[in-house]
Design a protein around this motif. Sequence first.
Motif, PDB file in Angstrom:
ATOM      1  N   LEU A 143      53.506  35.485 116.838  1.00  0.00           N
ATOM      2  CA  LEU A 143      52.396  34.826 117.516  1.00  0.00           C
ATOM      3  C   LEU A 143      52.494  35.147 118.997  1.00  0.00           C
ATOM      4  O   LEU A 143      53.594  35.322 119.540  1.00  0.00           O
ATOM      5  N   VAL A 144      51.347  35.206 119.666  1.00  0.00           N
ATOM      6  CA  VAL A 144      51.336  35.387 121.113  1.00  0.00           C
ATOM      7  C   VAL A 144      50.262  34.488 121.713  1.00  0.00           C
ATOM      8  O   VAL A 144      49.136  34.425 121.216  1.00  0.00           O
ATOM      9  N   VAL A 201      45.754  31.627 120.197  1.00  0.00           N
ATOM     10  CA  VAL A 201      47.096  32.070 119.823  1.00  0.00           C
ATOM     11  C   VAL A 201      46.907  33.131 118.743  1.00  0.00           C
ATOM     12  O   VAL A 201      46.454  32.824 117.634  1.00  0.00           O
ATOM     13  N   SER A 202      47.209  34.367 119.061  1.00  0.00           N
ATOM     14  CA  SER A 202      46.965  35.469 118.133  1.00  0.00           C
ATOM     15  C   SER A 202      48.150  35.697 117.204  1.00  0.00           C
ATOM     16  O   SER A 202      49.307  35.495 117.583  1.00  0.00           O
ATOM     17  N   ARG A 203      47.836  36.160 115.985  1.00  0.00           N
ATOM     18  CA  ARG A 203      48.871  36.519 115.008  1.00  0.00           C
ATOM     19  C   ARG A 203      48.949  38.033 114.898  1.00  0.00           C
ATOM     20  O   ARG A 203      47.918  38.722 114.854  1.00  0.00           O
ATOM     21  N   ILE A 204      50.177  38.545 114.859  1.00  0.00           N
ATOM     22  CA  ILE A 204      50.423  39.984 114.782  1.00  0.00           C
ATOM     23  C   ILE A 204      51.339  40.263 113.603  1.00  0.00           C
ATOM     24  O   ILE A 204      52.353  39.579 113.418  1.00  0.00           O
ATOM     25  N   PRO A 215      41.147  35.597 112.065  1.00  0.00           N
ATOM     26  CA  PRO A 215      40.882  35.008 113.372  1.00  0.00           C
ATOM     27  C   PRO A 215      42.145  34.452 114.018  1.00  0.00           C
ATOM     28  O   PRO A 215      43.152  34.235 113.342  1.00  0.00           O
ATOM     29  N   ALA A 216      42.091  34.233 115.321  1.00  0.00           N
ATOM     30  CA  ALA A 216      43.208  33.655 116.054  1.00  0.00           C
ATOM     31  C   ALA A 216      43.282  32.154 115.794  1.00  0.00           C
ATOM     32  O   ALA A 216      42.304  31.517 115.385  1.00  0.00           O
ATOM     33  N   ALA A 235      49.953  30.671 104.653  1.00  0.00           N
ATOM     34  CA  ALA A 235      49.520  32.056 104.849  1.00  0.00           C
ATOM     35  C   ALA A 235      48.938  32.269 106.247  1.00  0.00           C
ATOM     36  O   ALA A 235      49.019  33.369 106.796  1.00  0.00           O
ATOM     37  N   VAL A 236      48.353  31.212 106.795  1.00  0.00           N
ATOM     38  CA  VAL A 236      47.738  31.274 108.127  1.00  0.00           C
ATOM     39  C   VAL A 236      48.316  30.146 108.980  1.00  0.00           C
ATOM     40  O   VAL A 236      48.358  28.996 108.522  1.00  0.00           O
TER      41      VAL A 236
END
Length: 374
Positions: free
Chosen positions: A185-186, A194-197, A209-210, A252-253
């Motif tokens: 996460l960032v 908060v984005s997932r990578i 989506p973030a 999962a998310v």
Amino acid sequence: MKRTLLLLAALAMPAHADIAVSANDGKQVLDDGRQIVPSPLVPDSISILDFGGGKLRVVATVAAPASVIGPPRSVAITPDGAYAIVTCARRVRADGKDIEPDDRVSVIDLKAAKIVSTIRAGAGASGIAIDPSGRRVLIANRAAGTVSLFDLAGGSLRPLATVAIGPTTSSPAQPIFYDGGRQALVTRDGDNRVSRIVVGSDSLALVEPATMASLRPYAIDAAGDRHFAVTGNIGGGGRDMDTISLIDLSGAVPVTVDTVAVGLTPEGVKMSRDGRYVAVTVNNGSNMPRASRGWSDHGLLQIWRIDRGRLVKVTEAWMGGWGQGMVWSRDGRQILAQAMLGNRIESFSFDGTHLRRGAVLTLPVGPAAIAGVE
């Protein structure tokens, strides 16, 4: 002779010691709430600290570029305690009057107490995360809107991949690994996400989506089994009430499951190693002009407990102003907290219910970020 003594002290550190590394910024000081470049400049540095069991001492000091701009996790230590990595998000402009984005990254051999390699990341290189293997490193480039992946081997960083998180105004601030290092996460304090990578062996893939935590998620941390992450949200702008948020990572998310008010500007958040508690440095108006409505002569160190998916406040204590990062001792009984005002690192003991003041270190320049062995 002095250098020799420092190296001997580093070599003499017991293997069971609690070790922390503080990144110290000599380029920025507060003048009645305004960040300025001091004159004369004092060099940036890295302080290698030995703490735990109530003690606190500087083992060695290394000259290295560092920056208070960005969340206070712009330094990280490899899981084996061999190396520290520190970024420098800002440098002094050529005219000496202000600062501008920088991209330097230094790798420090902690046993030898020296820089062993340097590399350039993206503009505004800021928060760092190291995966459980100690081989993969993520760096958030705030002024570039990107996150970069590096391989660390033998004290050298090798670029592997860079992914665009959003426009440059998204200001990606701090990454963390979770899911055994397979995901990250960032935080993006520029656009409230908060984005997932997905992290491959040599690749990064942004997943939409973030997650939405709260306004301007900035600091973020996870520890223990990494079932949860916690963010510090600074959308109040030093005037309105700010928050911290709890993110459930088990599905999962990632899903934000709780948000609570903490005060003005939660600069740093740090989970205890078992993932049960969260320490928060709250500026509490101490970094504002004295004429401001919310000005205070001190910051706050708060402790929150994660209880069945909720954040429950345990205690708080006064600390120095313009607080930055924290580390926990291995046994969870001691916390170091940084205060840029007064150039202080303050130690607190924690018994599960109360915080008590302990030793204090005063450094030549302001302690801006800190990390321990995780």
